[in-house]
Scaffold this motif. Structure first.
Motif, short mmCIF file in Angstrom:
data_model
loop_
_atom_site.label_atom_id
_atom_site.label_comp_id
_atom_site.label_asym_id
_atom_site.label_seq_id
_atom_site.Cartn_x
_atom_site.Cartn_y
_atom_site.Cartn_z
N GLU A 1 30.48 41.45 9.33
CA GLU A 1 31.74 41.20 8.63
C GLU A 1 32.13 42.37 7.74
O GLU A 1 33.32 42.71 7.64
N ASP A 2 31.15 42.98 7.09
CA ASP A 2 31.48 44.11 6.22
C ASP A 2 32.00 45.30 7.03
O ASP A 2 32.94 45.99 6.62
N LEU A 3 31.42 45.53 8.20
CA LEU A 3 31.89 46.61 9.06
C LEU A 3 33.28 46.32 9.62
O LEU A 3 34.12 47.22 9.73
N LEU A 4 33.53 45.06 9.96
CA LEU A 4 34.82 44.72 10.53
C LEU A 4 35.94 44.78 9.49
O LEU A 4 37.05 45.21 9.78
N ARG A 5 35.64 44.36 8.28
CA ARG A 5 36.70 44.32 7.27
C ARG A 5 36.99 45.72 6.71
O ARG A 5 38.12 46.02 6.32
N GLY A 6 35.97 46.59 6.66
CA GLY A 6 36.14 47.89 6.01
C GLY A 6 36.03 49.10 6.91
O GLY A 6 36.34 50.21 6.48
N GLY A 7 35.61 48.91 8.16
CA GLY A 7 35.54 50.02 9.09
C GLY A 7 34.28 50.86 8.94
O GLY A 7 33.43 50.62 8.07
N VAL A 8 34.16 51.85 9.82
CA VAL A 8 32.98 52.70 9.88
C VAL A 8 33.41 54.13 10.23
O VAL A 8 34.38 54.33 10.98
N ALA A 9 32.71 55.10 9.68
CA ALA A 9 32.97 56.51 9.99
C ALA A 9 32.00 56.96 11.08
O ALA A 9 30.92 56.38 11.26
#
Length: 428
Positions: free
Chosen positions: A15-23
């Motif tokens: 959920e944290d990756l989906l809501r805030g994205g990833v570099a």
């Protein structure tokens, strides 16, 4: 993870990756369609936190469609996550000291990263030279064929477009970048792409297809929404009877139109209700409110259960927009109470909604105002509310989404399937 011990660790991180994205480190990008990694297809929305011109190298060399996380200090079970690029994210996919790809959070290694291999069917173009990825991309680690056969929406402009949706901008940015992005996909092209997938998907990983695209408020090719999307289902089912589970994401249509979907061969209907709260629906979905209205939309969802059966009506909502400034709820408690009310409304009638974790795309009104999306606490409490409401109504995971449970789920745009217990007999 400590505050929410009842939520699988895999779901918390996802959920944290989906809501805030990833570099992404440049070495972790895909190589586009000529490489060994399955590239991001931009199958309907951008699902990125920057526009293409702002993505840097990730705009020239696409990121992977998804990543799979395992191991690390949290002992993660296999977790499939849809890629949402954010160059400013504290999460970064990069090689570790040994050259193996890993996920880092503020420089600390927290998971091993696997990239999706290029499927064999992506290597075989259609007779007109178009790629299978352009016509019939697959997501959810190959489980779902995503057929966005109408790449724009007839709810157009500030007074009609849903305030969190960038389908029309996604079309514009791909055209501006010179990328192939077919507006209306001809039926024969879709069938040819499916022929290629069927021929080369020898493991039978692809299990379902979704027909979708923008809303049709008038006509496309002389057809209304039910007949426009239905023509694809009819052709697919005639050519490949029973090969895939047929699903359609469309507006909440009158019962007679919904019956046509069923007659064309569709078996699962997704008339998405977007957000439960009346005031927010009117503000965030002005076109849908103007043409149909929230109350009628909900009535049509209930009516569609008489056609498909409640189990096969699965409306989506966009999890997180409840808390979007300036009009959303100010507290997590209020937002969860509203969303739970909507879950109970549908689940008490045997209809099981599902949700997509909101990605605040920068070209949308809500994305511009809320670049960080909703707080992680909201998303985790939603998972609690969702699983509790499912149990209250003696319901299980909806069909057409693959296996449930941490380490098993493939649904990639939210973690509701990761948070559910496996079905009896499926094991861990």
């Amino acid at each position: 993870m400590e505050r929410f011990p009842g939520i699988p660790r895999e779901a918390v991180l996802k959920e944290d990756l989906l809501r805030g994205g990833v570099a992404f480190d440049p070495s972790a990008l895909s190589g586009n369609e000529g490489g060994e990694v399955k590239p991001k297809s931009y199958f309907i929305f951008s699902f990125d936190h920057r526009t293409l011109p702002e993505l840097g190298e990730a705009a020239l060399n696409r990121p992977p469609e998804e990543i799979v996380l395992t191991g690390g200090p949290y002992g993660l079970r296999r977790t499939v996550v849809s890629v949402r690029v954010n160059p400013s994210s504290p999460y970064r996919v990069a090689p570790d000291a040994d050259g193996a790809l890993a996920l880092f959070l503020d420089g600390a290694r927290i998971a091993d990263v696997g990239l999706p291999p290029m499927p064999e069917y992506y290597r075989h173009p259609l007779s007109n030279g178009k790629s299978v990825m352009e016509v019939a991309p697959t997501i959810q680690w190959g489980y779902l064929i995503y057929l966005t056969v109408f790449r724009v929406c007839q709810y157009f402009g500030a007074k009609e477009e849903c305030q969190y949706c960038d389908i029309n901008h996604n079309w514009r940015q791909h055209k501006a970048a010179g990328r192939p992005y077919t507006g209306v996909k001809p039926v024969d092209e879709v069938l040819e792409a499916l022929e290629i997938i069927d021929r080369h998907d020898t493991a039978r990983a692809s299990t379902a297809y979704t027909l979708t695209g923008g809303a049709v408020t008038s006509k496309v090719g002389g057809k209304d929404e039910a007949d426009f999307y239905g023509q694809y289902a009819q052709a697919i089912e005639e050519r490949f009877p029973g090969r895939w589970i047929g699903k359609v994401v469309a507006q909440a249509l009158p019962k007679e139109d919904v019956q046509r979907f069923h007659d064309y061969g569709i078996r699962i209907y997704h008339p998405n209700y977007e957000v439960w709260d009346r005031r927010l629906f009117e503000l965030y979905c002005p076109g849908k409110e103007r043409y149909i209205g929230r109350d009628e939309w909900h009535r049509r969802i209930l009516d569609s259960a008489e056609v498909f059966g409640p189990r096969n009506v699965i409306p989506n909502f966009v999890a997180g927009v409840e808390m979007a400034r300036p009009s959303g709820f100010l507290t997590v408690d209020e937002a969860i109470a509203s969303t739970r009310e909507g879950l109970r409304f549908f689940m008490s009638r045997g209809i099981t909604p599902r949700f997509t974790t909101w990605c605040p795309e920068p070209t949308t009104p809500l994305g511009r105002e809320n670049p960080d999306g909703a707080p992680l606490e909201y998303h985790l409490r939603l998972l609690e509310a969702y699983t509790e409401t499912l149990r209250e109504n003696n319901l299980t995971a909806p069909p057409g989404y693959g296996p449930a449970g941490p380490g098993r789920a493939v649904f990639s745009v939210s973690s509701f399937m990761d948070a559910l217990a496996p079905e009896p007999g499926e094991g861990e």
